[in-house]
Design an enzyme around this catalytic site. Structure first.
Site, PDB file in Angstrom:
ATOM      1  N   THR A  33     146.107 -20.644  23.904  1.00  5.57           N
ATOM      2  CA  THR A  33     144.660 -19.631  23.883  1.00  5.57           C
ATOM      3  C   THR A  33     143.768 -20.806  23.786  1.00  5.57           C
ATOM      4  O   THR A  33     144.184 -22.435  23.700  1.00  5.57           O
ATOM      5  CB  THR A  33     144.443 -18.432  23.896  1.00  5.57           C
ATOM      6  N   ASN A  34     142.687 -20.602  24.932  1.00  4.98           N
ATOM      7  CA  ASN A  34     140.922 -21.226  24.189  1.00  4.98           C
ATOM      8  C   ASN A  34     139.671 -20.355  23.579  1.00  4.98           C
ATOM      9  O   ASN A  34     139.953 -19.043  23.647  1.00  4.98           O
ATOM     10  CB  ASN A  34     140.723 -21.432  25.757  1.00  4.98           C
ATOM     11  N   ARG A  35     138.989 -20.860  22.634  1.00  5.77           N
ATOM     12  CA  ARG A  35     138.012 -19.894  22.271  1.00  5.77           C
ATOM     13  C   ARG A  35     137.320 -19.054  23.215  1.00  5.77           C
ATOM     14  O   ARG A  35     136.514 -20.337  24.047  1.00  5.77           O
ATOM     15  CB  ARG A  35     136.965 -21.115  21.626  1.00  5.77           C
ATOM     16  N   VAL A 100     139.617 -20.719  30.916  1.00  9.41           N
ATOM     17  CA  VAL A 100     141.134 -21.483  31.516  1.00  9.41           C
ATOM     18  C   VAL A 100     141.290 -22.451  31.116  1.00  9.41           C
ATOM     19  O   VAL A 100     140.764 -23.135  30.967  1.00  9.41           O
ATOM     20  CB  VAL A 100     140.484 -21.655  33.374  1.00  9.41           C
TER      21      VAL A 100
END
Ligand code: CTP
Ligand code: CA
Length: 217
Positions: A33-35, A100
Site C-alpha cells: 500500500t501507500n501512505r 494509487v
C-alpha cells in the site's frame, strides 16, 4: 435570477473524487500500500458538497467517516478504483487525490504464503494510471491531480501536469503532509504557481474548490 439564490459555486455540478491509498494483495492476509490517511480527499469531498455539488468519493481503505451528503464507493486495489471511477463518469470535475499504488503483485497467492527461511521475490506489474486515462477521454471532466514529492516540487509537478495533460495540479511536499491535519499546497496551472500557505486541510480544500470553480466559470 439574483445571485442571492445561488446555493454555491459548484451548484449543479457533478464532482468525482478519489481518496485514500489503494491496497494491492500479496496473499489473503498481506498487501502493498501507500501512505495516505485520506484526510485531503475527504476534506475536498466535504468542501465540494458545501459548494453545492453532487459528490461521489471513490475511496481506498481509510478510518474516516463519510462527509454528510457525499456518496462513497469503497474499493481496495487500483484496478477496482479504476473500474469504479469509469462507472461513475461522466462528471464535470474529477479530483484525483488517491495515493494509487503504481504496481500490483502479478499473481496474488490464493493462500497465505508460508515463510521458508530464505527471502521472497515478488513480481510486480504496472497499474493503470486512472487520472491520465480520465484526462485523455473525449468527454474528460475538468481534471485535477495531486502530487506529493520529496524534492524539486515545481519541476516534478509541472512535468506531471504536462504528461497527464491536466489544467490543474496540486503539489505538496511529502512526508510533511502525510497523515497531518494541515498542509501547505502549491497550485500549478496555466497562470503559473500559486502558493496556499500551511493551513488546516478543510480550509485548504475550501480554497481549492473555489479555485476550481473559478476555472469552470
Ligand atoms: N494517479 C492515478 N493513477 C495512478 C497513479 C497516480 O490516478 N495509477 C493520480 C494520483 O491520484 C495523483 C496523480 O495521478 O492525482 C499523481 O500521482 P503521483 O503518484 O504523484 O504520480 P505518478 O504519475 O504515479 O508518478 P510517480 O509516482 O513516479 O511520482
Ligand atoms: Ca505514483
Amino acid at each position: 435570477l439574483s445571485p442571492l439564490f445561488t446555493t454555491g459555486v459548484l451548484a449543479g455540478r457533478r464532482v468525482l473524487i478519489t481518496g485514500g491509498p489503494t491496497y494491492e494483495a500479496i496473499d489473503p492476509v498481506r498487501g502493498l500500500t501507500n501512505r495516505s490517511s485520506g484526510k485531503m480527499g475527504y476534506a475536498l469531498a466535504r468542501a465540494a458538497h458545501e459548494a453545492g455539488a453532487e459528490v461521489c468519493l471513490v475511496s481506498g481503505p481509510t478510518c474516516l467517516t463519510t462527509p454528510a451528503g457525499v456518496r462513497r464507493v469503497d474499493v481496495q486495489s487500483a484496478t477496482e478504483m479504476r473500474e469504479a471511477v469509469l462507472r461513475e463518469l461522466p462528471a464535470n470535475v474529477f479530483i484525483a487525490v488517491a495515493a494509487v499504488a503504481d504496481y500490483r503483485v502479478e499473481a496474488a497467492a490464493p493462500q497465505k504464503i508460508k515463510k521458508s527461511g530464505g527471502g521472497l521475490t515478488l513480481t510486480l506489474v504496472a497499474n493503470p494510471d486512472i487520472l491520465a486515462e480520465v484526462a485523455a477521454r473525449p468527454d474528460a471532466p475538468f481534471c485535477v491531480g495531486f502530487a506529493a514529492e520529496t524534492e524539486r516540487l515545481a519541476e516534478h509537478a509541472e512535468a506531471k501536469r504536462r504528461q497527464k495533460k491536466l489544467p490543474l495540479l496540486v503539489g505538496n511536499l511529502a512526508p510533511d503532509t502525510l497523515g497531518a491535519d494541515a498542509a501547505e499546497l502549491v497550485l500549478f496551472d496555466d497562470d503559473g504557481a500559486h502558493r496556499l500557505p500551511r493551513a488546516d486541510k478543510l480550509e485548504q480544500a475550501r480554497a481549492l474548490i473555489r479555485h476550481i470553480a473559478s476555472h469552470l466559470n
